[in-house]
Design a protein around this motif. Sequence first.
Motif, PDB file in Angstrom:
ATOM      1  N   GLU A 171       1.293  -0.950   0.155  1.00 30.57           N
ATOM      2  CA  GLU A 171       0.440  -0.189  -0.296  1.00 30.57           C
ATOM      3  C   GLU A 171       0.792   1.416   0.075  1.00 30.57           C
ATOM      4  OE1 GLU A 171      -2.923   0.583  -0.311  1.00 30.57           O
ATOM      5  OE2 GLU A 171      -3.826  -1.999  -0.565  1.00 30.57           O
ATOM      6  N   PRO A 172       0.397   2.363  -0.402  1.00 30.14           N
ATOM      7  CA  PRO A 172       1.059   3.722  -0.135  1.00 30.14           C
ATOM      8  C   PRO A 172       1.646   4.096   0.670  1.00 30.14           C
ATOM      9  CG  PRO A 172      -1.298   3.963  -1.594  1.00 30.14           C
ATOM     10  CD  PRO A 172      -1.120   2.060  -0.920  1.00 30.14           C
ATOM     11  N   THR A 173       0.643   3.489   1.088  1.00 30.33           N
ATOM     12  CA  THR A 173       0.624   4.945   3.122  1.00 30.33           C
ATOM     13  C   THR A 173      -0.250   3.508   4.410  1.00 30.33           C
ATOM     14  OG1 THR A 173      -1.713   5.931   3.305  1.00 30.33           O
ATOM     15  CG2 THR A 173       0.420   6.837   2.460  1.00 30.33           C
ATOM     16  N   VAL A 174       0.213   3.454   4.896  1.00 35.22           N
ATOM     17  CA  VAL A 174      -0.210   2.929   6.279  1.00 35.22           C
ATOM     18  C   VAL A 174       0.616   2.508   7.307  1.00 35.22           C
ATOM     19  CG1 VAL A 174       2.742   1.246   5.613  1.00 35.22           C
ATOM     20  CG2 VAL A 174       0.555  -0.288   7.088  1.00 35.22           C
ATOM     21  N   LYS A 175      -0.465   2.309   8.788  1.00 42.88           N
ATOM     22  CA  LYS A 175       0.004   3.341   9.734  1.00 42.88           C
ATOM     23  C   LYS A 175       0.644   2.117  10.477  1.00 42.88           C
ATOM     24  CE  LYS A 175      -4.186   6.047  10.490  1.00 42.88           C
ATOM     25  NZ  LYS A 175      -5.619   5.971  11.118  1.00 42.88           N
ATOM     26  N   LEU A 176       1.896   2.520  11.471  1.00 38.13           N
ATOM     27  CA  LEU A 176       2.870   1.281  11.642  1.00 38.13           C
ATOM     28  C   LEU A 176       2.178   0.671  12.394  1.00 38.13           C
ATOM     29  CD1 LEU A 176       5.846   0.011  12.250  1.00 38.13           C
ATOM     30  CD2 LEU A 176       5.771   2.009  13.849  1.00 38.13           C
ATOM     31  N   ALA A 177       1.228   0.378  13.868  1.00 40.61           N
ATOM     32  CA  ALA A 177       0.468   0.038  14.479  1.00 40.61           C
ATOM     33  C   ALA A 177      -0.440  -1.037  13.764  1.00 40.61           C
ATOM     34  CB  ALA A 177      -0.813   0.732  15.281  1.00 40.61           C
ATOM     35  N   GLU A 178      -1.213  -0.763  13.297  1.00 38.95           N
ATOM     36  CA  GLU A 178      -1.900  -1.920  11.601  1.00 38.95           C
ATOM     37  C   GLU A 178      -1.345  -2.417  11.397  1.00 38.95           C
ATOM     38  OE1 GLU A 178      -4.445   0.577   9.338  1.00 38.95           O
ATOM     39  OE2 GLU A 178      -5.517   1.692  10.678  1.00 38.95           O
ATOM     40  N   TYR A 179      -0.360  -2.223  10.447  1.00 38.60           N
ATOM     41  CA  TYR A 179       0.974  -3.129   9.674  1.00 38.60           C
ATOM     42  C   TYR A 179       1.421  -4.137  11.004  1.00 38.60           C
ATOM     43  CZ  TYR A 179       5.403  -4.889   7.754  1.00 38.60           C
ATOM     44  OH  TYR A 179       6.511  -5.198   7.278  1.00 38.60           O
ATOM     45  N   GLN A 180       1.845  -3.485  12.416  1.00 35.83           N
ATOM     46  CA  GLN A 180       2.125  -4.402  12.880  1.00 35.83           C
ATOM     47  C   GLN A 180       0.857  -5.411  13.963  1.00 35.83           C
ATOM     48  OE1 GLN A 180       4.125  -2.076  15.739  1.00 35.83           O
ATOM     49  NE2 GLN A 180       6.332  -2.346  14.513  1.00 35.83           N
ATOM     50  N   ARG A 181       0.067  -4.801  13.800  1.00 35.40           N
ATOM     51  CA  ARG A 181      -0.723  -6.182  13.819  1.00 35.40           C
ATOM     52  C   ARG A 181      -1.116  -6.917  13.339  1.00 35.40           C
ATOM     53  NH1 ARG A 181      -4.211  -2.049  15.154  1.00 35.40           N
ATOM     54  NH2 ARG A 181      -3.696  -1.217  16.595  1.00 35.40           N
ATOM     55  N   ALA A 182      -1.252  -6.449  12.109  1.00 36.60           N
ATOM     56  CA  ALA A 182      -1.674  -8.177  11.521  1.00 36.60           C
ATOM     57  C   ALA A 182      -0.600  -8.870  10.884  1.00 36.60           C
ATOM     58  CB  ALA A 182      -2.020  -7.051   9.699  1.00 36.60           C
ATOM     59  N   LYS A 183       0.540  -8.115  10.746  1.00 37.95           N
ATOM     60  CA  LYS A 183       1.423  -8.766  10.566  1.00 37.95           C
ATOM     61  C   LYS A 183       2.603  -9.745  11.365  1.00 37.95           C
ATOM     62  CE  LYS A 183       5.563  -9.320   7.266  1.00 37.95           C
ATOM     63  NZ  LYS A 183       6.589  -8.651   6.301  1.00 37.95           N
ATOM     64  N   THR A 184       2.585  -9.143  12.292  1.00 35.33           N
ATOM     65  CA  THR A 184       2.959 -10.242  13.651  1.00 35.33           C
ATOM     66  C   THR A 184       2.062 -10.173  14.723  1.00 35.33           C
ATOM     67  OG1 THR A 184       5.273  -9.130  13.301  1.00 35.33           O
ATOM     68  CG2 THR A 184       5.017 -10.027  15.248  1.00 35.33           C
ATOM     69  N   GLY A 185       1.472  -9.545  15.591  1.00 36.67           N
ATOM     70  CA  GLY A 185       0.105  -9.740  16.615  1.00 36.67           C
ATOM     71  C   GLY A 185      -0.795 -10.483  16.223  1.00 36.67           C
TER      72      GLY A 185
END
Length: 289
Positions: free
Chosen positions: A158-172
């Motif tokens: 995606e062109p922009t992403v919020k760090l918290a959302e990214y980490q919550r999905a990919k790892t959390g």
Amino acid sequence: MDVRQHIDNVLEATMTRADLPDAPPLLAKAMRHAVFPGGGRLRPRLTLAVAAACGNDLPAAADAAAAAIELLHCASLVHDDLPCFDDAHSRRGQASVHVAYGEPLAVLAGDALIVMAFQGLASGLAMVPERLPLLLGIVADAVGMPAGICAGQAWESEPTVKLAEYQRAKTGALFAASTMAGAAAAGREARSWRMLGECLGEAYQVADDLRDVAADPAELGKPVGRDAALGRPNAVGHLGIVGAVRRLESLVADAVASVPDCAGAGALRALIHKEAERFLPKELARYAA
């Protein structure tokens, strides 16, 4: 037998499906390469620890849940290393699957591990089928859309992403599934265990971001500096090293505080403290509070 060896034994038993004489031998080898030797087995260890804290009345069910979690994690690593994503040439101290067996078999190995995780889960819960629907939902949510591993990987495109959302999905998401699956496998209410997994998942991701900028690649078993090279969201880039270390410490404290009241709560809290000591790269120990 220590818990790491126990998990490896359960994984060996689960993966016998890939070792049958009429199975494609190279695919079977690629799948095994992805799973053995393993990393820290942190996620399945967390599943078993929560199941134990909840009483673990049927160890076979907890074992199946733990194996499913680890197989899904291994599958995500195989796909994450592919040239179309991170293009990583090593993983866990050996050649990544696509380097050792080629891209087509790497894609198929990841896919087959995902399916095998659900096969093993269904088989392991045969004695308590009433627990299976909840476990299937927990695990499937952790790997799919809208907030599982696949979504986490997709945020990188995606062109922009919020760090918290990214980490919550990919790892959390998979960490949350680890804790919830442990409770569900033991026949206990699962939702109250989500916060523990989410806190530990974010803590692990922050620690991984710190390792990506500070760890020794030979010791880590994979390349470092990939986030910066690929322009990926990273806690260190967002918070700085000191800020990321403080965030890590805060998340571990939140994780300990979130453990629900149960017979094994004290032992689990002590285990979290012990395991978390290994999160921070030794090169950054001077930044710890």
